[in-house]
Design an enzyme around this catalytic site. Structure first.
Site, PDB file in Angstrom:
ATOM      1  N   ASP A 106      38.117  37.337  41.297  1.00  0.00           N
ATOM      2  CA  ASP A 106      39.117  36.310  41.043  1.00  0.00           C
ATOM      3  C   ASP A 106      39.356  35.425  42.277  1.00  0.00           C
ATOM      4  O   ASP A 106      40.487  35.305  42.734  1.00  0.00           O
ATOM      5  CB  ASP A 106      40.402  37.020  40.606  1.00  0.00           C
ATOM      6  CG  ASP A 106      41.517  36.068  40.243  1.00  0.00           C
ATOM      7  OD1 ASP A 106      41.225  34.987  39.707  1.00  0.00           O
ATOM      8  OD2 ASP A 106      42.693  36.409  40.510  1.00  0.00           O
ATOM      9  N   TYR A 110      49.582  45.895  37.549  1.00  0.00           N
ATOM     10  CA  TYR A 110      50.296  44.639  37.263  1.00  0.00           C
ATOM     11  C   TYR A 110      51.205  44.827  36.051  1.00  0.00           C
ATOM     12  O   TYR A 110      51.059  44.154  35.039  1.00  0.00           O
ATOM     13  CB  TYR A 110      49.275  43.511  37.049  1.00  0.00           C
ATOM     14  CG  TYR A 110      48.664  43.059  38.362  1.00  0.00           C
ATOM     15  CD1 TYR A 110      49.278  42.088  39.141  1.00  0.00           C
ATOM     16  CD2 TYR A 110      47.499  43.639  38.848  1.00  0.00           C
ATOM     17  CE1 TYR A 110      48.752  41.696  40.357  1.00  0.00           C
ATOM     18  CE2 TYR A 110      46.958  43.256  40.063  1.00  0.00           C
ATOM     19  CZ  TYR A 110      47.591  42.281  40.818  1.00  0.00           C
ATOM     20  OH  TYR A 110      47.063  41.895  42.030  1.00  0.00           O
ATOM     21  N   GLU A 150      38.459  47.457  42.745  1.00  0.00           N
ATOM     22  CA  GLU A 150      38.448  47.566  41.285  1.00  0.00           C
ATOM     23  C   GLU A 150      37.048  47.623  40.684  1.00  0.00           C
ATOM     24  O   GLU A 150      36.718  46.849  39.774  1.00  0.00           O
ATOM     25  CB  GLU A 150      39.252  46.415  40.662  1.00  0.00           C
ATOM     26  CG  GLU A 150      40.712  46.450  41.049  1.00  0.00           C
ATOM     27  CD  GLU A 150      41.560  45.445  40.269  1.00  0.00           C
ATOM     28  OE1 GLU A 150      41.009  44.652  39.493  1.00  0.00           O
ATOM     29  OE2 GLU A 150      42.781  45.469  40.457  1.00  0.00           O
ATOM     30  N   GLU A 168      48.004  46.684  45.277  1.00  0.00           N
ATOM     31  CA  GLU A 168      48.289  45.339  44.736  1.00  0.00           C
ATOM     32  C   GLU A 168      49.406  45.453  43.722  1.00  0.00           C
ATOM     33  O   GLU A 168      49.455  46.424  42.956  1.00  0.00           O
ATOM     34  CB  GLU A 168      47.067  44.742  44.004  1.00  0.00           C
ATOM     35  CG  GLU A 168      45.969  44.238  44.901  1.00  0.00           C
ATOM     36  CD  GLU A 168      44.821  43.588  44.112  1.00  0.00           C
ATOM     37  OE1 GLU A 168      45.048  43.070  43.000  1.00  0.00           O
ATOM     38  OE2 GLU A 168      43.695  43.623  44.635  1.00  0.00           O
TER      39      GLU A 168
END
Ligand code: GCB
Length: 652
Positions: free
Chosen positions: A207, A504, A451, A540
């Site tokens: 990303d 998230y 990840e 994160e």
């Protein structure tokens, strides 16, 4: 290192490091000036040409490296260091995939071309992604990987005859494959009713924008022909005696003498040694402490190395000075210890990213970022998702900002990217990275990937092998990779020292439902800890936020939502940090550019600062939190006070 009390490591560390060192061939010392070494930066404007031919190979077919680039066709002025993507007005160049050509004509000092006792080295700090280098049309180097330096000894070339100038040509290809790091794929779109002939795009599974070009300093430096090729330092403590183990590799001669001195910050010699390896003892040593953990954080000694060799031409000397921080790192089931004291990572994830220059190194930006980090009260960051410029790590050493140093292993999500070809490359990248960064006291842990699809079958063998290799190269630091796989399915987690998890909650699912965060986050921590009994980092968490958007009650993308989401995470972190959670790293320090997608509004907006480094409301929230955390721990007290007074930032 590794599990168990710091004391055990005190005995094993130096011995183990000896084994690790043998695996690394050749040095990659940062090019510093000294009495025997000069450097000449080649930053500034280079000639540039993208090869837009259908197969992108016209430059090779026509051998553009054989003559000045302008003779092959029109060229552009291209700044170095910088990405080439955002400096122009041409959309096609912004998204170009294939070979681009850089060229620079330089004048060398006469001595460099005449003194045969001098070695002239071309060093490229970072060329993304694959690079081929010619000097005066002669091939001198090739390198794979966009984030680590490589060199070519060009002495013979520049000393082979009278030379007034020298032409450096660098061809760089930003094409990614399933076996590159990061991986990517080229997708040909063949439906003639939708796409012109030969149409292709590059797909990536990470990303951030795949910026390319010469991202860091290109330079020439000199050494004598017998020279200090590498230095490896590891440190330890025995009571209040600092122990500095050093190993030095010399090239060019087998007959030499090495003298080593360790100087404190006042320039006083505190220890001396001779020979290619040894142990220096520093009574009442000043330790290297992280920012806010001590009134004098980041204490650096200087290791002065002097090489003397008898050559046919007479005696030759080489000098190199390496900054050294004396500190220890260890972990227990629930703690991350620096100098035997529990350390809590209160920090950020970053990117090398900015307007116009893309991933190009920029001193003003770097200094601004470090000022912001210290303003925040952050004591750590992760080099998400690739190794950063060496100058970044040097500032971390100087300011006491602790680093989790991450390889470019981001987007490893297909079975192909776990193949032996990929693994072999990843092993080599870890060698290059450790060779470059091993001596930074600020670097306390290696992160191998971000990840990866670590639930896929080949992931177990892949990470077992990679972690074993990394530990063999450097037994002095813990190793991790950052996961978003569930604790039950992750096949790499058994091999890491610290569990780093990204999540998230109430962002990528349960949109808008901040009320579920605490339950979900607590469950995440408990499951992982029950399964592994290892220290954990929330590596994160965050929410996209458009600076200036306000909504109360909070709605997604508003500053209020970002703050609210962070607060929910903090409530759980405050419980779990008393148990086994050893850190929290916000995603992200600043907004950054990504590929275009309906999920990204001109890049990723999860920064607590905008891309221009202005604070969103969440930056003030984190600042309050981080200074409070620093304040809470007793041994922080005097440090916090002195930092506050010094920076006039905070009233205790
Ligand atoms: C992640 C990735 C990071 C992304 C972030 C996001 O899990 O590690 O590279 O930018 O999420 O914002 O989606």
């Amino acid at each position: 290192m590794l599990r168990g009390p710091a004391g055990a490591w005190a005995v094993l560390g130096p011995l183990l490091w000896g084994c690790g060192l043998a695996l690394l061939q050749g040095g990659m010392l940062y090019p510093r000036e000294s009495r025997s070494r000069e450097r000449k930066e080649l930053n500034g404007l280079w000639s540039f040409r993208a090869d837009f031919s259908d197969n992108r190979r016209q430059g090779f077919e026509q051998q553009w490296y054989r003559a000045p680039l302008r003779e092959s066709g029109p060229t552009l002025d291209m700044p170095v260091p910088s990405s080439f993507n955002d400096v122009g007005q041409d959309g096609q160049l912004r998204s170009f995939v294939g070979w681009v050509w850089y060229e620079r004509e330089i004048t060398l000092p006469q001595r460099w071309t005449e003194d045969l006792g001098m070695r002239v080295v071309l060093r490229i700090g970072s060329a993304h992604y694959y690079a081929i280098v010619w000097v005066n049309g002669v091939h001198v180097a090739e390198h794979e990987g966009g984030h680590l330096p490589f060199e070519a000894d060009i002495s013979k070339l520049v000393q082979s005859g009278p030379l007034s100038s020298c032409r450096i040509t660098i061809a760089i290809n930003n094409t990614l494959s399933p076996h590159t790091l990061p991986p990517g794929t080229i997708l040909y779109k063949t439906d003639p009713s939708m796409y012109p002939k030969g149409y292709f795009v590059q797909n990536i599974k990470f990303d951030f924008f795949n910026y390319a070009g010469l991202h860091r300093t290109v330079l020439l430096y000199t050494t004598p022909t017998t020279y200090i090729d590498d230095i490896t330092v590891t440190t330890d403590m025995d009571q209040d005696i600092g122990l500095v183990n050093y190993q030095i590799v010399v090239q060019g001669s087998d007959h030499f003498q090495l003298d080593v001195r360790l100087l404190d910050e006042e320039g006083k010699v505190v220890a001396k040694g001779t020979g290619a390896q040894g142990l220096l003892q520093v009574p009442s040593a000043h330790l290297w402490w992280p920012y806010l953990m001590h009134e004098h954080p980041a204490y650096l000694y200087s290791l002065e190395v002097k090489l003397t060799a008898q050559m046919a031409v007479g005696p030759v000397s080489d000098f190199y000075t390496l900054p050294v921080g004396i500190r220890t790192v260890a972990i227990t089931e629930r703690q991350f210890l620096i100098n035997g004291k529990p350390f809590y990572f209160q920090g950020v994830n970053k990117h090398e990213d900015a307007d116009i220059r893309g991933k190009g190194f920029d001193w003003p930006l770097l200094v601004k970022d470090f000022n912001l980090l210290r303003w925040l009260g952050a004591n750590a960051f992760r080099t998400s998702h690739y190794p950063y410029a060496e100058e970044v790590l040097q500032l971390c050493d100087r300011y006491g900002i602790v680093v989790i140093d991450e390889s470019p292993g981001v987007g490893i999500v297909s079975v192909e990217s776990f193949s032996n070809v990929s693994l072999q490359h990843h092993l080599e990248v870890m060698e290059e990275m450790i060779r470059r960064d091993k001596n930074h006291p600020a670097v306390v842990m290696w992160s191998l990937a971000n990840e990866p699809a670590s639930f896929l079958k080949p992931a177990g063998y892949y990470f077992k092998t990679l972690i074993a290799h990394t530990k063999a190269l450097d037994p002095s630091r813990p190793v991790t990779f950052v996961t978003s796989t569930s604790y039950e399915a992750d096949l790499g987690a058994p091999y890491v020292d610290v569990i780093c998890v990204n999540s998230y909650y109430s962002w990528y699912h349960d949109y808008g439902h901040m009320e579920v965060i605490q339950l979900q986050l607590a469950t995440q921590f408990e499951n992982w800890h029950k399964a592994y009994q290892k220290p954990m980092i929330q590596s994160e968490y965050g929410a996209d936020t458009i600076a200036g958007f306000h909504e109360d009650p909070p709605l997604m993308f508003s500053e209020e939502y970002q703050k609210g989401l962070l607060e929910q995470y903090h409530a759980v972190l405050d419980q779990k940090r008393k148990e086994y959670v050893v850190g929290e790293l916000i995603w992200n320090f600043a907004d950054f550019m990504t590929n275009q997608s309906p999920l990204r509004m001109i890049g990723n907006r999860k920064g607590i600062f905008t891309r221009q480094r202005q604070p969103k409301s969440a930056a003030f929230l984190l600042r309050e939190r981080y200074w409070k955390l620093a304040n809470e721990t007793r041994y922080h007290q005097s440090a916090v006070k002195s930092q506050c007074v010094g920076n006039s930032l905070f009233t205790v």
